[in-house]
Scaffold this motif. Sequence first.
Motif, PDB file in Angstrom:
ATOM      1  N   VAL A 125       0.828  -1.213   0.000  1.00 43.13           N
ATOM      2  CA  VAL A 125       0.000   0.000   0.000  1.00 43.13           C
ATOM      3  C   VAL A 125       0.858   1.258   0.000  1.00 43.13           C
ATOM      4  O   VAL A 125       0.449   2.297  -0.534  1.00 43.13           O
ATOM      5  CB  VAL A 125      -0.996  -0.007   1.171  1.00 43.13           C
ATOM      6  CG1 VAL A 125      -1.958  -1.179   1.037  1.00 43.13           C
ATOM      7  CG2 VAL A 125      -0.287  -0.054   2.526  1.00 43.13           C
ATOM      8  N   ALA A 126       2.049   1.183   0.570  1.00 45.35           N
ATOM      9  CA  ALA A 126       2.969   2.326   0.498  1.00 45.35           C
ATOM     10  C   ALA A 126       3.395   2.593  -0.935  1.00 45.35           C
ATOM     11  O   ALA A 126       3.697   3.742  -1.307  1.00 45.35           O
ATOM     12  CB  ALA A 126       4.192   2.078   1.381  1.00 45.35           C
ATOM     13  N   ALA A 127       3.397   1.540  -1.756  1.00 45.21           N
ATOM     14  CA  ALA A 127       3.721   1.691  -3.174  1.00 45.21           C
ATOM     15  C   ALA A 127       2.515   2.105  -3.997  1.00 45.21           C
ATOM     16  O   ALA A 127       2.613   2.253  -5.224  1.00 45.21           O
ATOM     17  CB  ALA A 127       4.290   0.376  -3.712  1.00 45.21           C
ATOM     18  N   GLY A 128       1.364   2.253  -3.358  1.00 44.90           N
ATOM     19  CA  GLY A 128       0.169   2.726  -4.050  1.00 44.90           C
ATOM     20  C   GLY A 128      -0.667   1.647  -4.700  1.00 44.90           C
ATOM     21  O   GLY A 128      -1.598   1.950  -5.453  1.00 44.90           O
ATOM     22  N   LEU A 129      -0.379   0.371  -4.403  1.00 44.07           N
ATOM     23  CA  LEU A 129      -1.153  -0.729  -4.960  1.00 44.07           C
ATOM     24  C   LEU A 129      -2.130  -1.262  -3.919  1.00 44.07           C
ATOM     25  O   LEU A 129      -1.929  -1.113  -2.707  1.00 44.07           O
ATOM     26  CB  LEU A 129      -0.219  -1.861  -5.420  1.00 44.07           C
ATOM     27  CG  LEU A 129       0.744  -1.524  -6.561  1.00 44.07           C
ATOM     28  CD1 LEU A 129       1.678  -2.701  -6.813  1.00 44.07           C
ATOM     29  CD2 LEU A 129      -0.006  -1.159  -7.830  1.00 44.07           C
ATOM     30  N   ARG A 130      -3.169  -1.915  -4.405  1.00 42.24           N
ATOM     31  CA  ARG A 130      -4.134  -2.540  -3.508  1.00 42.24           C
ATOM     32  C   ARG A 130      -3.636  -3.907  -3.051  1.00 42.24           C
ATOM     33  O   ARG A 130      -2.785  -4.527  -3.699  1.00 42.24           O
ATOM     34  CB  ARG A 130      -5.487  -2.681  -4.210  1.00 42.24           C
ATOM     35  CG  ARG A 130      -6.186  -1.355  -4.454  1.00 42.24           C
ATOM     36  CD  ARG A 130      -7.420  -1.506  -5.318  1.00 42.24           C
ATOM     37  NE  ARG A 130      -7.081  -1.878  -6.689  1.00 42.24           N
ATOM     38  CZ  ARG A 130      -7.981  -2.128  -7.631  1.00 42.24           C
ATOM     39  NH1 ARG A 130      -9.278  -2.058  -7.346  1.00 42.24           N
ATOM     40  NH2 ARG A 130      -7.597  -2.449  -8.850  1.00 42.24           N
ATOM     41  N   CYS A 131      -4.201  -4.373  -1.945  1.00 44.45           N
ATOM     42  CA  CYS A 131      -3.703  -5.611  -1.334  1.00 44.45           C
ATOM     43  C   CYS A 131      -4.853  -6.426  -0.752  1.00 44.45           C
ATOM     44  O   CYS A 131      -5.840  -5.875  -0.252  1.00 44.45           O
ATOM     45  CB  CYS A 131      -2.699  -5.274  -0.225  1.00 44.45           C
ATOM     46  SG  CYS A 131      -1.825  -6.712   0.465  1.00 44.45           S
ATOM     47  N   ILE A 132      -4.721  -7.752  -0.852  1.00 46.42           N
ATOM     48  CA  ILE A 132      -5.565  -8.720  -0.138  1.00 46.42           C
ATOM     49  C   ILE A 132      -4.654  -9.477   0.819  1.00 46.42           C
ATOM     50  O   ILE A 132      -3.585  -9.951   0.423  1.00 46.42           O
ATOM     51  CB  ILE A 132      -6.244  -9.700  -1.105  1.00 46.42           C
ATOM     52  CG1 ILE A 132      -7.198  -8.978  -2.045  1.00 46.42           C
ATOM     53  CG2 ILE A 132      -7.000 -10.787  -0.332  1.00 46.42           C
ATOM     54  CD1 ILE A 132      -7.679  -9.838  -3.204  1.00 46.42           C
ATOM     55  N   VAL A 133      -5.072  -9.603   2.059  1.00 45.88           N
ATOM     56  CA  VAL A 133      -4.252 -10.244   3.080  1.00 45.88           C
ATOM     57  C   VAL A 133      -4.678 -11.696   3.270  1.00 45.88           C
ATOM     58  O   VAL A 133      -5.861 -11.985   3.460  1.00 45.88           O
ATOM     59  CB  VAL A 133      -4.353  -9.484   4.420  1.00 45.88           C
ATOM     60  CG1 VAL A 133      -3.661 -10.251   5.550  1.00 45.88           C
ATOM     61  CG2 VAL A 133      -3.759  -8.082   4.274  1.00 45.88           C
ATOM     62  N   SER A 134      -3.692 -12.604   3.192  1.00 47.36           N
ATOM     63  CA  SER A 134      -3.941 -14.032   3.449  1.00 47.36           C
ATOM     64  C   SER A 134      -2.725 -14.679   4.115  1.00 47.36           C
ATOM     65  O   SER A 134      -2.438 -15.835   3.865  1.00 47.36           O
ATOM     66  CB  SER A 134      -4.242 -14.790   2.143  1.00 47.36           C
ATOM     67  OG  SER A 134      -5.481 -14.439   1.597  1.00 47.36           O
TER      68      SER A 134
END
Length: 521
Positions: A393-402
């Motif tokens: 997210v610091a790089a500006g991308l979205r994330c899903i956590v698993s």
Amino acid sequence: MAQALRPLLVLLAIGSCIAADHIDLWPMPKSVTHGAQRLYVSKDATMSMVGSTYSDEKAILKDAFQRMLDLMKLNHNADDTNRSSFVLTGVNMVVHSPEDELSFGVDESYNLTVPTIGDPLHAQVEAQTVYGALHALQTFGQLCYFDFTSRLIELNSAPWMITDAPRFPYRGLLIDTSRHYLPLTTIKGVIDAMTYSKLNVLHWHIIDEQSFPIEIPSYPKLWNGSYSYSERYTMSDAVDIVRYAEKRGVNVLAEIDVPGHALSWGVGYPSLWPSDSCKEALDVSNNFTFEVIDGILSDFSKVFKFKFVHLGGDEVNTSCWTKTPHIKEWLNNNHMNASDAYRYFVLRSQKIAIAHGYDVINWEETFNDFGEKLDRKTIVHNWLGGKVAPKVVAAGLRCIVSNQDKWYLDHLDATWEGFYMNEPLKGIDNPEQQRLVIGGEVCMWGEQIDASDIEQTIWPRAAAAAERLWTPIEKLAEDPRSATSRLSRFRCLLNQRGVAAAPLAGDGRTAPYEPGPCVRQ
């Protein structure tokens, strides 16, 4: 914690919570108030839609309401009641949006009111969309139970006023049909159980190196890589699963994992292998490889309408590329090493998916290795550990956590308490960056499960994560022991509804440790 002490602690936690907490809902809603009046629900309760803009042409609400009534009766014959008061005769559904497209980020909020005054006496649901209304019915169904003494459906602690909405828009569960085939009825059972805890994305890891079980009309020999002729899914089967899920508010995320995890592809089309003696990863030098990927995604786009497609990209062993003469020559001609070729493969595959209208999800290795090169709409799927999401997210991308240490269901030593306490936003304090974490997913990898044991391996641990993903953080239990009584009750409710959820005590899919009532297991 010593294994022998865990059942005792479960009992103590249940005993300490029952008196203090009368809200036996899972997941815990955003806001709840209630009273102390007992109501009865007519076995012939009806659904009305007075004041609703939504027309229910697809019978999404009608069918959901009937399923709820059937679940409340638990297959018992509820008696008619001749009581003149305190009888709920129906539920009025007010849905403001006429649309029923299950798009990502659709409004899933709802208000549920169960009054004690009215003639006739009706519960009231208000939601912006039909999918919020579905969640309201799930909550209402948890308020009701069949009483064996009165032979009536009862609802305690009325009046109820509940305002609710999910914390994250993506609340997923992965199933794996490559390592073991799962019958359609099993997949549908998983979807049904997901709705009870308000999970909303079924991540279907359809294909892997072991088998290619799904029909691809553009390349019909691909499913020659299935285990057998009977362990396959037709495109019609896939349509059936997608429609079944969507009618219940669940999107289906399809995955093809490339360029690794694709040994089975070459059974039907051997030219996809680097060579007959070195078969993974897919041949990066062969345009036919990308033609096949294009064909698969073209066929998928006609069936899997979810905004996202998962292209994998994890655990890529590139040694076959550097050992195979024609690929080695291609690498030299294009001034690439194996790492460059891995990046080239992922980025070219992303462009194909985007051309078919998808946003792409990739496993985190793609970000770890060349995150700055990924398409800016890429969603990075974390799995290796808990520290990658802040970097994504610091790089500006979205994330899903698993992260696998907490949310991998095939890790049988991972307890429900660990599932409950796993916080997707850990280490992310910036509100803008927090919004880039679109949610999380529990993963039921299939190496050690099939239709015989999938349910007790998923539940109730997946439900523990579901509350983390649904409930506002300020409403979550700081100590999982304070949530034990509610989760125990929910696990028993799953059992009553035909879901083989394992006991809370012990690790994943542990058997009951001694005779006793359901809530004490």
